[in-house]
Scaffold this motif. Structure first.
Motif, short mmCIF file in Angstrom:
data_model
loop_
_atom_site.label_atom_id
_atom_site.label_comp_id
_atom_site.label_asym_id
_atom_site.label_seq_id
_atom_site.Cartn_x
_atom_site.Cartn_y
_atom_site.Cartn_z
N SER A 1 13.30 58.18 26.21
CA SER A 1 13.61 58.05 27.50
C SER A 1 12.62 56.98 27.83
N GLU A 2 12.90 56.08 29.30
CA GLU A 2 11.46 54.91 29.36
C GLU A 2 10.29 54.78 29.18
N ARG A 3 10.22 56.20 29.51
CA ARG A 3 8.46 56.97 29.32
C ARG A 3 7.90 56.99 28.30
N THR A 4 8.36 57.31 27.90
CA THR A 4 7.98 57.62 26.53
C THR A 4 7.75 56.46 25.43
N ALA A 5 9.00 56.09 26.05
CA ALA A 5 8.71 54.23 25.18
C ALA A 5 7.38 53.15 25.88
N ARG A 6 6.97 53.35 27.44
CA ARG A 6 6.37 53.14 27.89
C ARG A 6 4.89 53.25 27.06
N THR A 7 4.77 55.03 26.90
CA THR A 7 3.39 55.41 26.41
C THR A 7 3.67 54.88 25.08
N LYS B 1 10.43 41.69 18.72
CA LYS B 1 11.08 40.66 19.19
C LYS B 1 11.80 40.75 20.24
N GLY B 2 11.12 40.76 21.43
CA GLY B 2 10.41 40.34 23.12
C GLY B 2 11.77 41.60 23.81
N LEU B 3 12.07 43.13 22.94
CA LEU B 3 12.66 44.03 23.54
C LEU B 3 11.47 44.29 25.06
N SER B 4 12.58 45.12 26.06
CA SER B 4 11.39 45.32 26.91
C SER B 4 11.78 47.24 26.97
N ASN B 5 10.82 48.13 27.78
CA ASN B 5 9.97 49.34 27.42
C ASN B 5 11.90 50.07 27.67
N ARG B 6 12.68 49.40 28.36
CA ARG B 6 14.22 50.22 28.92
C ARG B 6 15.20 49.89 28.11
N GLN B 7 14.73 49.38 26.88
CA GLN B 7 15.59 48.41 26.13
C GLN B 7 15.36 49.26 24.61
N ILE B 8 13.83 49.39 24.47
CA ILE B 8 13.71 49.72 23.19
C ILE B 8 13.81 51.35 23.64
N ALA B 9 13.56 52.34 24.25
CA ALA B 9 14.45 53.20 24.92
C ALA B 9 15.97 53.59 24.60
N GLY C 1 -6.07 48.50 12.23
CA GLY C 1 -4.84 46.86 11.63
C GLY C 1 -3.43 47.93 11.67
N LEU C 2 -2.56 48.22 11.10
CA LEU C 2 -1.21 48.48 11.01
C LEU C 2 -1.66 49.76 10.34
N ALA C 3 -2.42 50.11 9.95
CA ALA C 3 -2.95 51.56 9.23
C ALA C 3 -3.32 52.15 10.58
N ALA C 4 -3.31 51.71 11.53
CA ALA C 4 -3.74 52.92 12.55
C ALA C 4 -2.32 53.67 13.45
N LEU C 5 -1.53 52.91 12.58
CA LEU C 5 -0.60 53.14 13.73
C LEU C 5 0.71 54.14 12.51
N THR C 6 1.48 54.85 13.65
CA THR C 6 2.61 55.59 12.53
C THR C 6 3.23 55.20 12.58
N ALA C 7 4.53 55.55 11.69
CA ALA C 7 5.33 54.87 11.60
C ALA C 7 6.48 54.19 12.45
N ARG C 8 6.29 55.76 14.09
CA ARG C 8 7.21 55.44 15.21
C ARG C 8 6.67 54.42 15.66
N GLU C 9 5.17 53.74 15.67
CA GLU C 9 4.91 53.00 16.70
C GLU C 9 4.48 51.64 15.80
N ARG C 10 4.71 51.92 14.36
CA ARG C 10 5.27 50.17 13.56
C ARG C 10 6.90 49.64 14.26
N THR C 11 7.82 50.86 14.47
CA THR C 11 9.47 51.14 14.25
C THR C 11 9.01 49.73 16.53
N ILE C 12 8.23 50.64 17.23
CA ILE C 12 7.53 50.28 18.36
C ILE C 12 7.40 48.88 18.12
N LEU C 13 6.11 48.31 17.87
CA LEU C 13 5.76 47.50 17.60
C LEU C 13 6.76 46.12 16.88
N ALA C 14 7.86 46.19 16.15
CA ALA C 14 8.27 45.49 15.45
C ALA C 14 9.16 45.01 17.06
#
Length: 221
Positions: free
Chosen positions: A185-191, A171-179, A154-167
């Protein structure tokens, strides 16, 4: 593994002067170890190594903290292993979270100790590093072993950055918006998104959003 011959030269790096001097004083009394220089942060550590390299006196081991001003320990560690592959770096820090340990080891650390380690263990880690071995603090090794036997879920498996990405995904943000929001970069966000879905064993972003709401990571509204 190579045998250690002669005296092991050590560069001690810590932003707390009292801690740094205390470590250096002990190591000076340890058999077969010599403190060749000290530095208060990663930037000065790199400068000291450049100076010592110019004199043909590079230390075999750098004993270094992680959280420091200017240039942090992990950034310095990566720079040292890239520029001076023969120099081994042992991390000595107050933080033993497995995520930090993984980052340090992946960056090339030859050891990871906590600051409550016995002085003799610090010396042992330096000698192990000089022999080409990796030395882990017993408490750190125990945590890593537990994680291998019972990996977090579950959440314990995620790093702090990955929890931010999940949130942000929830909230409906696309990879580009997250980036854009995280200045990556958008590629990093997608990864990152891919890693989150894989770790949570979820088939889609929609399922990830539902998971985040269920776990209270974001407000259902």
């Amino acid at each position: 593994m190579p045998a250690v011959t002669g005296v092991i030269g050590v560069l001690v790096v810590d932003d707390h002067a009292v801690v740094r001097r205390g470590i250096a004083a002990y190591l000076e009394s340890a058999e077969g170890i010599e403190v060749v220089a000290e530095a208060a942060d990663g930037e000065r550590a790199l400068a000291e190594l450049a100076r010592l390299a110019a004199q043909g006196e590079l230390p075999q081991v750098v004993l270094m903290d992680v959280l420091m001003p200017k240039v942090d320990g992990i950034t310095a560690l990566k720079a040292i292993t890239a520029k001076y592959p023969g120099v081994r770096v042992v991390v000595l820090t107050s933080f033993g979270e497995t995520e930090r340990v993984h980052v340090a080891l992946q960056a090339g650390a030859a050891g990871y100790l906590l600051k409550d380690a016995d002085p003799d263990e610090v010396a042992a880690a330096i000698r192990s590093a000089a022999r080409g071995e990796v030395h882990l603090d017993p408490a750190v090794a125990a945590r890593l072993t537990r994680q291998l036997v019972s990996p977090p879920m579950g959440l314990a498996a995620l790093t702090a950055r990955e929890r931010t990405i999940l949130a942000l995904v929830a909230k409906g943000l696309s990879n580009r918006q997250i980036a854009t929001k995280l200045s990556i970069s958008e590629r990093t966000a997608r990864t990152h998104v891919s890693h989150v879905l894989t770790k949570l064993q979820l088939p889609s972003r929609t399922q990830a959003a539902l998971f985040a709401i269920r776990e209270g990571l974001i407000d259902a509204g």
